[in-house]
Design an enzyme around this catalytic site. Sequence first.
Site, PDB file in Angstrom:
ATOM      1  N   LYS A   1      45.535  61.132  89.926  1.00  0.00           N
ATOM      2  CA  LYS A   1      46.544  62.248  90.357  1.00  0.00           C
ATOM      3  C   LYS A   1      46.396  62.471  91.893  1.00  0.00           C
ATOM      4  CE  LYS A   1      45.754  64.709  86.063  1.00  0.00           C
ATOM      5  NZ  LYS A   1      45.219  66.185  85.607  1.00  0.00           N
TER       6      LYS A   1
ATOM      7  N   TYR B   1      55.011  65.820  81.191  1.00  0.00           N
ATOM      8  CA  TYR B   1      54.283  67.148  80.804  1.00  0.00           C
ATOM      9  C   TYR B   1      55.326  68.081  80.341  1.00  0.00           C
ATOM     10  CZ  TYR B   1      50.099  65.891  83.307  1.00  0.00           C
ATOM     11  OH  TYR B   1      48.829  65.334  83.824  1.00  0.00           O
TER      12      TYR B   1
ATOM     13  N   ARG C   1      39.595  57.776  77.298  1.00  0.00           N
ATOM     14  CA  ARG C   1      39.328  59.221  77.430  1.00  0.00           C
ATOM     15  C   ARG C   1      38.001  59.461  77.297  1.00  0.00           C
ATOM     16  NH1 ARG C   1      43.364  63.191  77.389  1.00  0.00           N
ATOM     17  NH2 ARG C   1      42.438  64.388  75.578  1.00  0.00           N
TER      18      ARG C   1
ATOM     19  N   THR D   1      38.517  67.931  80.427  1.00  0.00           N
ATOM     20  CA  THR D   1      39.469  68.232  81.213  1.00  0.00           C
ATOM     21  C   THR D   1      38.762  69.269  82.388  1.00  0.00           C
ATOM     22  OG1 THR D   1      40.825  68.631  79.349  1.00  0.00           O
ATOM     23  CG2 THR D   1      41.401  70.071  81.416  1.00  0.00           C
TER      24      THR D   1
ATOM     25  N   ARG E   1      35.268  62.340  85.224  1.00  0.00           N
ATOM     26  CA  ARG E   1      35.413  63.830  85.866  1.00  0.00           C
ATOM     27  C   ARG E   1      34.073  64.545  85.883  1.00  0.00           C
ATOM     28  NH1 ARG E   1      40.246  65.152  81.551  1.00  0.00           N
ATOM     29  NH2 ARG E   1      42.009  64.638  82.755  1.00  0.00           N
TER      30      ARG E   1
ATOM     31  N   ASN F   1      40.991  67.575  88.190  1.00  0.00           N
ATOM     32  CA  ASN F   1      40.217  66.799  87.592  1.00  0.00           C
ATOM     33  C   ASN F   1      40.433  65.125  87.583  1.00  0.00           C
ATOM     34  OD1 ASN F   1      42.236  66.553  86.063  1.00  0.00           O
ATOM     35  ND2 ASN F   1      41.756  67.725  84.425  1.00  0.00           N
TER      36      ASN F   1
ATOM     37  N   HIS G   1      44.661  61.695  84.779  1.00  0.00           N
ATOM     38  CA  HIS G   1      45.308  61.716  83.282  1.00  0.00           C
ATOM     39  C   HIS G   1      44.927  60.576  82.511  1.00  0.00           C
ATOM     40  CE1 HIS G   1      48.002  62.260  79.824  1.00  0.00           C
ATOM     41  NE2 HIS G   1      48.331  60.926  80.351  1.00  0.00           N
TER      42      HIS G   1
ATOM     43  N   GLU H   1      54.051  57.177  76.640  1.00  0.00           N
ATOM     44  CA  GLU H   1      53.620  57.314  78.130  1.00  0.00           C
ATOM     45  C   GLU H   1      53.979  55.887  79.128  1.00  0.00           C
ATOM     46  OE1 GLU H   1      50.885  61.149  77.930  1.00  0.00           O
ATOM     47  OE2 GLU H   1      49.923  59.305  78.658  1.00  0.00           O
TER      48      GLU H   1
HETATM   49  P1  GDP Z   1      43.567  66.410  79.721  1.00  0.00           P
HETATM   50  O1  GDP Z   1      44.089  65.559  78.621  1.00  0.00           O
HETATM   51  O2  GDP Z   1      42.162  66.442  79.723  1.00  0.00           O
HETATM   52  O3  GDP Z   1      44.211  66.119  80.931  1.00  0.00           O
HETATM   53  O4  GDP Z   1      44.147  68.090  79.278  1.00  0.00           O
HETATM   54  P2  GDP Z   1      45.507  68.562  78.966  1.00  0.00           P
HETATM   55  O5  GDP Z   1      46.513  67.565  78.692  1.00  0.00           O
HETATM   56  O6  GDP Z   1      45.411  69.601  78.077  1.00  0.00           O
HETATM   57  O7  GDP Z   1      46.100  69.242  80.342  1.00  0.00           O
HETATM   58  C1  GDP Z   1      46.692  68.683  81.436  1.00  0.00           C
HETATM   59  C2  GDP Z   1      46.055  69.028  82.810  1.00  0.00           C
HETATM   60  O8  GDP Z   1      46.535  70.326  82.895  1.00  0.00           O
HETATM   61  C3  GDP Z   1      44.554  68.927  82.808  1.00  0.00           C
HETATM   62  O9  GDP Z   1      44.353  67.618  83.119  1.00  0.00           O
HETATM   63  C4  GDP Z   1      44.333  69.835  83.978  1.00  0.00           C
HETATM   64  O10 GDP Z   1      44.748  69.295  85.321  1.00  0.00           O
HETATM   65  C5  GDP Z   1      45.318  71.059  83.542  1.00  0.00           C
HETATM   66  N1  GDP Z   1      44.743  72.040  82.864  1.00  0.00           N
HETATM   67  C6  GDP Z   1      44.610  72.211  81.531  1.00  0.00           C
HETATM   68  N2  GDP Z   1      44.321  73.280  80.997  1.00  0.00           N
HETATM   69  C7  GDP Z   1      44.127  74.123  82.202  1.00  0.00           C
HETATM   70  C8  GDP Z   1      43.837  75.491  82.324  1.00  0.00           C
HETATM   71  O11 GDP Z   1      43.435  76.430  81.297  1.00  0.00           O
HETATM   72  N3  GDP Z   1      43.960  75.849  83.532  1.00  0.00           N
HETATM   73  C9  GDP Z   1      44.353  75.040  84.377  1.00  0.00           C
HETATM   74  N4  GDP Z   1      44.469  75.845  85.620  1.00  0.00           N
HETATM   75  N5  GDP Z   1      44.562  73.871  84.350  1.00  0.00           N
HETATM   76  C10 GDP Z   1      44.531  73.313  83.266  1.00  0.00           C
END
Ligand code: GDP
Length: 171
Positions: free
Chosen positions: A10, A51, A110, A116, A127, A147, A150, A161
């Site tokens: 990212k 997304y 992963r 996350t 991370r 973080n 992705h 994807e």
């Molecule tokens: P990942 O699979 O670990 O990347 O997480 P997700 O697919 O659930 O979320 C996508 C991205 O959204 C994450 O990598 C974070 O950058 C962001 N994100 C997810 N949950 C939160 C949250 O509760 N608050 C904020 N500010 N960002 C979030």
Amino acid sequence: MIQQTLVIIKPDGVAGGFTDEIIKRYEAVGLKIVKRKDLNPAPLEIVEKHYPMDSDYLKSIGEKTIAAGQAVTSAEDQGRKVVGWLRKFITSGPIVVLVLEGEDGVKLARKTTGFTDPSTAEKGTIRGDLGIDNILDANREGRPVYNLIHASGSAEEAQKEINLWFPELGQ
Ligand code: GDP
């Protein structure tokens, strides 16, 4: 089973100078880089599909805010806010999109990536070791938690994807 998965470094990862270190970490666990695309910035139409404003997905993101200790009236509404922030952020600067391949590739990527929220991600993960942000600060500042990466969450998601970011592969 040999599997392909999709990883995106990212804007915080690229701008922070972590691209080579992140790639090395995946290679060190046996994943091979089979495709790489550097974009500056990523097209919004692709990021919106990556997304999506899909109800179950939004809820799962909102649940992460709740798990981090912040009360919200609706997990789905919270998720919608986060996805709005994410789309803006991902299209704000350079990113690197990778197709990685290896034994049990989706799970392995992963696991190497980590949870996350970098503040609670396991040490030894990318991370957990390189990330310095946390969900509560990010929410307060109205932005996605930084973080770095992705990584696809399932084999089905990975296929979707890869097709989205590399349509020229025609898989
Ligand atoms: P990942 O699979 O670990 O990347 O997480 P997700 O697919 O659930 O979320 C996508 C991205 O959204 C994450 O990598 C974070 O950058 C962001 N994100 C997810 N949950 C939160 C949250 O509760 N608050 C904020 N500010 N960002 C979030």
